[in-house]
Design an enzyme around this catalytic site. Structure first.
Site, PDB file in Angstrom:
ATOM      1  N   GLU A  14       0.762  -1.332  -0.017  1.00  0.00           N
ATOM      2  CA  GLU A  14       0.096  -0.008   0.086  1.00  0.00           C
ATOM      3  C   GLU A  14       0.876   1.320  -0.031  1.00  0.00           C
ATOM      4  O   GLU A  14       0.578   2.218  -0.699  1.00  0.00           O
ATOM      5  CB  GLU A  14      -1.000  -0.056   1.247  1.00  0.00           C
ATOM      6  CG  GLU A  14      -0.176   0.141   2.612  1.00  0.00           C
ATOM      7  CD  GLU A  14      -1.142   0.321   3.838  1.00  0.00           C
ATOM      8  OE1 GLU A  14      -2.316   0.916   3.162  1.00  0.00           O
ATOM      9  OE2 GLU A  14      -0.875   0.243   4.862  1.00  0.00           O
ATOM     10  N   ASN A  16       3.559   1.682  -1.461  1.00  0.00           N
ATOM     11  CA  ASN A  16       4.106   2.311  -2.849  1.00  0.00           C
ATOM     12  C   ASN A  16       2.975   2.670  -3.678  1.00  0.00           C
ATOM     13  O   ASN A  16       3.176   3.669  -4.474  1.00  0.00           O
ATOM     14  CB  ASN A  16       4.437   0.643  -3.576  1.00  0.00           C
ATOM     15  CG  ASN A  16       5.876   0.029  -3.080  1.00  0.00           C
ATOM     16  OD1 ASN A  16       6.508   0.645  -2.633  1.00  0.00           O
ATOM     17  ND2 ASN A  16       5.959  -1.097  -3.323  1.00  0.00           N
ATOM     18  N   ALA A  61       5.651  -5.784 -13.931  1.00  0.00           N
ATOM     19  CA  ALA A  61       6.707  -5.780 -13.343  1.00  0.00           C
ATOM     20  C   ALA A  61       6.803  -6.278 -11.953  1.00  0.00           C
ATOM     21  O   ALA A  61       7.853  -6.312 -11.306  1.00  0.00           O
ATOM     22  CB  ALA A  61       7.291  -4.077 -13.278  1.00  0.00           C
ATOM     23  N   ILE A 103       8.599  -7.431 -17.559  1.00  0.00           N
ATOM     24  CA  ILE A 103       9.823  -7.036 -17.582  1.00  0.00           C
ATOM     25  C   ILE A 103      10.794  -8.182 -16.922  1.00  0.00           C
ATOM     26  O   ILE A 103      10.458  -8.559 -15.747  1.00  0.00           O
ATOM     27  CB  ILE A 103       9.667  -5.780 -16.376  1.00  0.00           C
ATOM     28  CG1 ILE A 103       8.706  -4.676 -16.876  1.00  0.00           C
ATOM     29  CG2 ILE A 103      11.179  -5.108 -16.434  1.00  0.00           C
ATOM     30  CD1 ILE A 103       8.744  -3.972 -18.074  1.00  0.00           C
ATOM     31  N   SER A 104      11.638  -8.398 -17.821  1.00  0.00           N
ATOM     32  CA  SER A 104      12.260  -9.517 -17.370  1.00  0.00           C
ATOM     33  C   SER A 104      13.829  -9.093 -17.199  1.00  0.00           C
ATOM     34  O   SER A 104      14.032  -8.013 -16.777  1.00  0.00           O
ATOM     35  CB  SER A 104      12.354 -10.764 -18.485  1.00  0.00           C
ATOM     36  OG  SER A 104      13.141 -11.906 -18.109  1.00  0.00           O
ATOM     37  N   LYS A 107      19.329 -11.928 -15.759  1.00  0.00           N
ATOM     38  CA  LYS A 107      19.522 -12.848 -14.669  1.00  0.00           C
ATOM     39  C   LYS A 107      18.982 -14.232 -15.125  1.00  0.00           C
ATOM     40  O   LYS A 107      19.080 -15.117 -14.439  1.00  0.00           O
ATOM     41  CB  LYS A 107      19.435 -12.430 -13.114  1.00  0.00           C
ATOM     42  CG  LYS A 107      20.269 -11.276 -12.520  1.00  0.00           C
ATOM     43  CD  LYS A 107      19.962 -11.099 -11.443  1.00  0.00           C
ATOM     44  CE  LYS A 107      20.902  -9.765 -10.842  1.00  0.00           C
ATOM     45  NZ  LYS A 107      21.077  -8.776 -11.823  1.00  0.00           N
ATOM     46  N   VAL A 145      19.131  -0.921 -13.322  1.00  0.00           N
ATOM     47  CA  VAL A 145      18.660   0.221 -13.296  1.00  0.00           C
ATOM     48  C   VAL A 145      19.053   0.902 -12.110  1.00  0.00           C
ATOM     49  O   VAL A 145      18.837   0.973 -11.100  1.00  0.00           O
ATOM     50  CB  VAL A 145      17.051   0.080 -13.486  1.00  0.00           C
ATOM     51  CG1 VAL A 145      16.436   1.708 -13.639  1.00  0.00           C
ATOM     52  CG2 VAL A 145      16.422  -0.743 -14.647  1.00  0.00           C
TER      53      VAL A 145
END
Length: 314
Positions: A14, A16, A61, A103-104, A107, A145
Site C-alpha cells: 500500500e 508503494n 513488473a 519486465i524480465s 539474470k 537500473v
C-alpha cells in the site's frame, strides 16, 4: 505523458501505491488513476480487476528481484514470479487485452540463481500463451537500473554517509546499467513494436566494473576512496555471477527498427511441459513448498540448474 484514458496502479504494498498515486496526481492532475492494493498471487483478485477495468496494455513488473534473498526463499520466487505472471497473463487473455509486456532480467539467461530461473520460467509462460491467445505477449530483458529501489548506488550512498566501509562482493564483478528514464522509454518502445512472442533485449552499453562504480561514488561524495572511505570485499553472495549475460548461446539477436532494441531469436517452447509442470501445478495448487522442490521444478526446464555448487560463482 501519453495521456491514457485510465491508468491502473497495481501493487501488493500500500505504501508503494500511495507514493506513486500522490506523485502522479501532482504531476498529471488531469489523469484518471485507479490505485489498487492487490496481489498477483491472488488469482480471483487479479481476475476481478481485469473484469472491471479491462486494461488494453499491461506492463508486468511485479516480481521478487533480490538474488540473495530468493536463494533463501525460492518457493516464493516461483509463487510471485511464475504463478503471479501466469495469473495476470491469463487474465489478459480472458478479457481481451491487446498487449502484455513482461519486465524480465539479464539474470534469466543461463541462470545460477532462483530469482533468475523463476524469471526464465515466466518468459516461457508468456511465450507459450502468445501462441494460443489473441493477446500479444512479449518480454523485455535488461540489466540493472541506476537509482531504482534495491539498486547498488543507494546502498553505496548510505554506507558513505555512515563513514564506510563501502562493500563490494568481488573486485572483478561487472554489471550492465541504465538510467530509469532510459529503461522506461525502451520498455514502452519495445511494447509498441511488439508483434507477439518476442523477447526484446535492450542495448545496455558496456558493462561497468562495480569496484570502479564504488570508487566514483565515493569521489562524487567528496571523499578519496581507500583513504577517507575504505572499500571492503565481502565475497560473492549465493546465486550471484561475476558477470551477467543478455542472451544464451543459442538465441543470438535480430536487429529492429530501434537502434537500442534487439530481438532474441526464439528457442523451442516446450508447450506440453509448460502446460503440465507449470500451469498444471499452478491450477492444482501444487507449487513447490521448499528449496528442494523448487530446484526440481526448475530442472524440468533447465536441466543443469545448480548441478554444481561452483555454478553460483561462474
Amino acid at each position: 505523458h501519453y495521456n491514457p484514458k485510465e491508468l491502473l496502479i497495481f501493487d501488493s504494498c500500500e505504501n508503494n501505491v500511495y507514493d506513486i498515486d500522490m506523485e502522479l496526481r501532482a504531476t498529471f492532475p488531469g489523469l484518471k488513476i485507479i490505485p489498487l492494493v492487490k496481489d498477483v498471487r491472488d488469482r480471483k483478485s487479479v481476475t476481478a480487476v481485469f473484469k472491471t477495468y479491462r486494461p488494453q496494455v499491461i506492463f508486468h513488473a511485479a516480481a521478487h528481484k533480490h538474488v540473495p534473498l530468493m536463494e533463501y526463499n525460492p518457493e516464493d520466487a516461483i509463487k510471485n514470479n511464475v504463478m503471479g505472471t501466469y495469473h495476470v497473463a491469463q487474465a489478459a487473455d480472458m478479457f481481451g487485452s491487446q498487449k502484455f509486456v513482461l519486465i524480465s532480467t539479464d539474470k534469466a539467461v543461463n541462470p545460477t540463481s532462483f530469482m533468475g530461473a523463476s524469471k526464465r520460467l515466466a518468459e516461457m509462460v508468456i511465450q507459450h500463451l502468445d501462441r494460443i491467445s489473441a493477446t500479444s505477449y512479449v518480454a523485455v530483458r535488461f540489466g540493472n537500473v541506476l537509482g531504482s529501489r534495491g539498486s547498488v548506488i543507494p546502498l553505496f550512498k548510505k554506507q558513505i554517509a555512515h563513514g564506510g566501509p563501502v562493500t563490494v562482493t568481488h573486485p572483478d564483478m561487472v554489471r550492465y546499467f541504465m538510467t530509469i528514464p532510459e529503461a522506461v522509454q525502451l520498455v514502452i518502445q519495445a511494447g509498441a513494436m511488439a508483434q507477439g512472442g518476442e523477447i526484446f533485449v535492450l542495448d545496455m552499453g558496456d558493462p561497468v566494473q562495480i569496484m570502479d562504480l564504488a570508487e566514483n561514488i565515493i569521489r562524487l561524495s567528496g571523499f578519496e576512496p581507500h583513504q577517507d572511505i575504505s572499500i571492503k570485499i565481502t565475497g560473492i553472495r549465493p546465486g550471484e555471477k561475476l558477470y551477467e549475460e543478455l542472451l544464451t548461446a543459442e538465441e543470438g539477436v535480430t536487429a529492429t527498427t530501434h537502434k537500442r532494441i534487439f530481438v532474441a531469436k526464439p528457442s523451442g517452447i516446450m508447450a506440453d511441459l509448460i502446460e503440465e509442470k507449470i500451469i498444471g501445478r499452478i491450477i492444482s495448487g501444487s507449487l513447490p513448498q521448499n528449496k528442494h522442490d523448487a530446484q526440481e521444478m526448475i530442472r524440468e526446464f533447465l536441466p543443469d540448474f545448480k548441478k554444481s555448487q561452483r555454478a553460483s560463482a561462474v
